[in-house]
Enzyme design. Sequence first.
Site, PDB file in Angstrom:
ATOM      1  N   HIS A 192     -19.596  -8.935   6.637  1.00 29.64           N
ATOM      2  CA  HIS A 192     -18.819 -10.188   6.696  1.00 29.64           C
ATOM      3  C   HIS A 192     -18.272 -10.427   8.097  1.00 29.64           C
ATOM      4  O   HIS A 192     -18.184 -11.568   8.552  1.00 29.64           O
ATOM      5  CB  HIS A 192     -17.692 -10.168   5.666  1.00 29.64           C
ATOM      6  CG  HIS A 192     -16.808  -8.960   5.729  1.00 29.64           C
ATOM      7  ND1 HIS A 192     -17.260  -7.686   5.480  1.00 29.64           N
ATOM      8  CD2 HIS A 192     -15.489  -8.829   6.034  1.00 29.64           C
ATOM      9  CE1 HIS A 192     -16.250  -6.829   5.612  1.00 29.64           C
ATOM     10  NE2 HIS A 192     -15.171  -7.495   5.960  1.00 29.64           N
ATOM     11  N   CYS A 222      -2.319   6.449   6.664  1.00 31.79           N
ATOM     12  CA  CYS A 222      -3.563   5.747   6.981  1.00 31.79           C
ATOM     13  C   CYS A 222      -3.273   4.855   8.181  1.00 31.79           C
ATOM     14  O   CYS A 222      -2.409   3.979   8.111  1.00 31.79           O
ATOM     15  CB  CYS A 222      -4.015   4.924   5.774  1.00 31.79           C
ATOM     16  SG  CYS A 222      -5.539   4.025   6.052  1.00 31.79           S
ATOM     17  N   CYS A 233      -6.059   0.804   9.393  1.00 36.75           N
ATOM     18  CA  CYS A 233      -6.282  -0.319   8.480  1.00 36.75           C
ATOM     19  C   CYS A 233      -6.571  -1.613   9.236  1.00 36.75           C
ATOM     20  O   CYS A 233      -5.871  -1.971  10.183  1.00 36.75           O
ATOM     21  CB  CYS A 233      -5.049  -0.506   7.600  1.00 36.75           C
ATOM     22  SG  CYS A 233      -5.297  -1.739   6.310  1.00 36.75           S
ATOM     23  N   ASP A 234      -7.577  -2.345   8.771  1.00 31.59           N
ATOM     24  CA  ASP A 234      -7.986  -3.597   9.418  1.00 31.59           C
ATOM     25  C   ASP A 234      -7.423  -4.830   8.708  1.00 31.59           C
ATOM     26  O   ASP A 234      -7.877  -5.950   8.972  1.00 31.59           O
ATOM     27  CB  ASP A 234      -9.523  -3.684   9.480  1.00 31.59           C
ATOM     28  CG  ASP A 234     -10.175  -3.727   8.098  1.00 31.59           C
ATOM     29  OD1 ASP A 234      -9.449  -3.637   7.077  1.00 31.59           O
ATOM     30  OD2 ASP A 234     -11.415  -3.855   8.041  1.00 31.59           O
ATOM     31  N   THR A 235      -6.434  -4.639   7.828  1.00 33.42           N
ATOM     32  CA  THR A 235      -6.057  -5.702   6.889  1.00 33.42           C
ATOM     33  C   THR A 235      -4.560  -5.984   6.891  1.00 33.42           C
ATOM     34  O   THR A 235      -3.753  -5.054   6.918  1.00 33.42           O
ATOM     35  CB  THR A 235      -6.477  -5.272   5.466  1.00 33.42           C
ATOM     36  OG1 THR A 235      -7.877  -5.058   5.463  1.00 33.42           O
ATOM     37  CG2 THR A 235      -6.126  -6.333   4.444  1.00 33.42           C
ATOM     38  N   GLU A 258     -11.581  -1.715  -4.985  1.00 35.14           N
ATOM     39  CA  GLU A 258     -11.633  -0.975  -3.719  1.00 35.14           C
ATOM     40  C   GLU A 258     -10.332  -0.192  -3.637  1.00 35.14           C
ATOM     41  O   GLU A 258      -9.247  -0.794  -3.588  1.00 35.14           O
ATOM     42  CB  GLU A 258     -11.685  -1.950  -2.527  1.00 35.14           C
ATOM     43  CG  GLU A 258     -12.861  -2.891  -2.494  1.00 35.14           C
ATOM     44  CD  GLU A 258     -14.026  -2.363  -1.659  1.00 35.14           C
ATOM     45  OE1 GLU A 258     -13.819  -1.477  -0.818  1.00 35.14           O
ATOM     46  OE2 GLU A 258     -15.147  -2.860  -1.874  1.00 35.14           O
ATOM     47  N   CYS A 313       0.855  -1.187   0.000  1.00 40.01           N
ATOM     48  CA  CYS A 313       0.000   0.000   0.000  1.00 40.01           C
ATOM     49  C   CYS A 313       0.890   1.235   0.000  1.00 40.01           C
ATOM     50  O   CYS A 313       1.999   1.206   0.536  1.00 40.01           O
ATOM     51  CB  CYS A 313      -0.904   0.008   1.233  1.00 40.01           C
ATOM     52  SG  CYS A 313      -2.017   1.442   1.268  1.00 40.01           S
TER      53      CYS A 313
HETATM   54  C1  SAM Z   1      -8.312  -2.640   3.439  1.00 37.58           C
HETATM   55  S1  SAM Z   1      -8.932  -1.448   2.306  1.00 37.58           S
HETATM   56  C2  SAM Z   1      -8.105  -1.914   0.777  1.00 37.58           C
HETATM   57  C3  SAM Z   1      -8.443  -1.035  -0.400  1.00 37.58           C
HETATM   58  C4  SAM Z   1      -7.862   0.373  -0.401  1.00 37.58           C
HETATM   59  N1  SAM Z   1      -6.514   0.436   0.057  1.00 37.58           N
HETATM   60  C5  SAM Z   1      -8.738   1.311   0.414  1.00 37.58           C
HETATM   61  O1  SAM Z   1      -8.282   1.780   1.463  1.00 37.58           O
HETATM   62  O2  SAM Z   1      -9.861   1.551  -0.020  1.00 37.58           O
HETATM   63  C6  SAM Z   1     -10.628  -2.024   1.991  1.00 37.58           C
HETATM   64  C7  SAM Z   1     -11.718  -1.226   2.667  1.00 37.58           C
HETATM   65  O3  SAM Z   1     -11.641  -1.414   4.082  1.00 37.58           O
HETATM   66  C8  SAM Z   1     -11.854  -0.168   4.704  1.00 37.58           C
HETATM   67  N2  SAM Z   1     -11.271  -0.218   6.045  1.00 37.58           N
HETATM   68  C9  SAM Z   1      -9.967  -0.352   6.353  1.00 37.58           C
HETATM   69  N3  SAM Z   1      -9.778  -0.365   7.677  1.00 37.58           N
HETATM   70  C10 SAM Z   1     -11.006  -0.228   8.241  1.00 37.58           C
HETATM   71  C11 SAM Z   1     -11.471  -0.158   9.590  1.00 37.58           C
HETATM   72  N4  SAM Z   1     -10.633  -0.220  10.629  1.00 37.58           N
HETATM   73  N5  SAM Z   1     -12.803  -0.035   9.788  1.00 37.58           N
HETATM   74  C12 SAM Z   1     -13.663   0.029   8.743  1.00 37.58           C
HETATM   75  N6  SAM Z   1     -13.285  -0.022   7.456  1.00 37.58           N
HETATM   76  C13 SAM Z   1     -11.972  -0.153   7.205  1.00 37.58           C
HETATM   77  C14 SAM Z   1     -11.162   0.800   3.757  1.00 37.58           C
HETATM   78  O4  SAM Z   1     -11.514   2.145   3.982  1.00 37.58           O
HETATM   79  C15 SAM Z   1     -11.630   0.292   2.429  1.00 37.58           C
HETATM   80  O5  SAM Z   1     -12.907   0.796   2.129  1.00 37.58           O
HETATM   81  N1  2KA Z   2     -16.335  -9.927   2.752  1.00 34.98           N
HETATM   82  C1  2KA Z   2     -15.518  -8.905   2.569  1.00 34.98           C
HETATM   83  N2  2KA Z   2     -15.997  -7.796   1.971  1.00 34.98           N
HETATM   84  C2  2KA Z   2     -15.114  -6.776   1.759  1.00 34.98           C
HETATM   85  N3  2KA Z   2     -15.361  -5.605   1.123  1.00 34.98           N
HETATM   86  C3  2KA Z   2     -14.206  -4.910   1.051  1.00 34.98           C
HETATM   87  C4  2KA Z   2     -13.205  -5.658   1.651  1.00 34.98           C
HETATM   88  C5  2KA Z   2     -11.776  -5.297   1.567  1.00 34.98           C
HETATM   89  O1  2KA Z   2     -10.995  -5.635   2.451  1.00 34.98           O
HETATM   90  O2  2KA Z   2     -11.418  -4.655   0.567  1.00 34.98           O
HETATM   91  C6  2KA Z   2     -13.776  -6.826   2.126  1.00 34.98           C
HETATM   92  C7  2KA Z   2     -13.301  -7.987   2.818  1.00 34.98           C
HETATM   93  O3  2KA Z   2     -12.152  -8.092   3.269  1.00 34.98           O
HETATM   94  N4  2KA Z   2     -14.213  -8.998   2.986  1.00 34.98           N
HETATM   95  S1  SF4 Z   3      -7.118   0.954   4.517  1.00 34.30           S
HETATM   96 FE1  SF4 Z   3      -5.221  -0.271   4.529  1.00 34.30          FE
HETATM   97  S2  SF4 Z   3      -4.923  -0.831   2.446  1.00 34.30           S
HETATM   98 FE2  SF4 Z   3      -6.397   0.894   2.402  1.00 34.30          FE
HETATM   99  S3  SF4 Z   3      -5.154   2.768   2.250  1.00 34.30           S
HETATM  100 FE3  SF4 Z   3      -5.350   2.356   4.408  1.00 34.30          FE
HETATM  101  S4  SF4 Z   3      -3.501   1.168   4.913  1.00 34.30           S
HETATM  102 FE4  SF4 Z   3      -3.744   1.064   2.715  1.00 34.30          FE
HETATM  103 MG    MG Z   4     -11.549  -6.103   4.451  1.00 32.49          MG
END
Ligand code: SAM
Ligand code: 2KA
Ligand code: SF4
Ligand code: MG
Length: 215
Positions: free
Chosen positions: A209, A46, A49-51, A116, A31
């Site tokens: 989800h 950012c 992030c949950d990922t 996304e 990212c």
């Molecule tokens: C992990 S991001 C990956 C795609 C891209 N980097 C973005 O930020 O849109 C996928 C989606 O999860 C949302 N997201 C990330 N962390 C989150 C959190 N802690 N709570 C809710 N939504 C979250 C982001 O805003 C985005 O809409």
């Molecule tokens: N089920 C599911 N739906 C999603 N929509 C956006 C997601 C993402 O992480 O981009 C996500 C994800 O991680 N899982």
């Molecule tokens: S939510 Fe995660 S993947 Fe999306 S911009 Fe932020 S750090 Fe990057």
């Molecule tokens: Mg996700």
Amino acid sequence: MVYSVKEIFLTLQGEGHQSGRVAVFCRFSGCNLWNGREQDRSQAQCRFCDTDFVGTDGEGGGRFAHENALAHAIEACWGERSGRRYVVLTGGEPLLQVDLALIEALQEKGFEVAVETNGTLPVPQQIDWICVSPKGYTPLMQCSGHELKLVYPQESPQMEEVDPAFFLSLSFQHFWLQPQDGPNQQHNIERATAYCLNHPEWKLSLQTHKLIGIP
Ligand SMILES: C[S@@+](CC[C@H](N)C(=O)[O-])C[C@H]1O[C@@H](n2cnc3c(N)ncnc32)[C@H](O)[C@@H]1O
Ligand SMILES: Nc1nc2[nH]cc(C(=O)O)c2c(=O)[nH]1
Ligand code: SF4
Ligand SMILES: [Mg+2]
């Protein structure tokens, strides 16, 4: 082009307008707004992030040497299901890697292609469904699309709370507030709900989800 992919999995889209729809998720590694290391989170652009998008070691992940190889893996994940094929390109930030060759390879296999993105990079116009999720007031390169999904509440890197109204003049069909997941989740759900009740332009996007325990 070599594509670095963290994971490829089949699930139901959990967020926004396509919520509930079966999709293959292709999560690209890396990212541009955070390097993914916990020790650097507090200094990143950012911070919520949950990922996990670091490396290529997830389910179905790897390095794919050609667009056809990646499209083939995505098709295999869809399997024998009938109906309109749907793939969500996510990450990490997918637009660091997604190119026209990959989009066309997927569309040739009958996939509708969604992305996304954090909006800091332009989206190729061939993409079928664009979801932009702004991060603070980080300048947007992509100011139009199908849905804008703002994580709420959210502090900008300058520690001021981001005002959703700032985004309403942009050219999107749907405006979503998605409660920020994390330690204050319940409070954030209440804040997002209250905001939507008072600002009818916005709809509430729950991460369904997570509610039902699927990826
Ligand atoms: C992990 S991001 C990956 C795609 C891209 N980097 C973005 O930020 O849109 C996928 C989606 O999860 C949302 N997201 C990330 N962390 C989150 C959190 N802690 N709570 C809710 N939504 C979250 C982001 O805003 C985005 O809409
Ligand atoms: N089920 C599911 N739906 C999603 N929509 C956006 C997601 C993402 O992480 O981009 C996500 C994800 O991680 N899982
Ligand atoms: S939510 Fe995660 S993947 Fe999306 S911009 Fe932020 S750090 Fe990057
Ligand atoms: Mg996700």
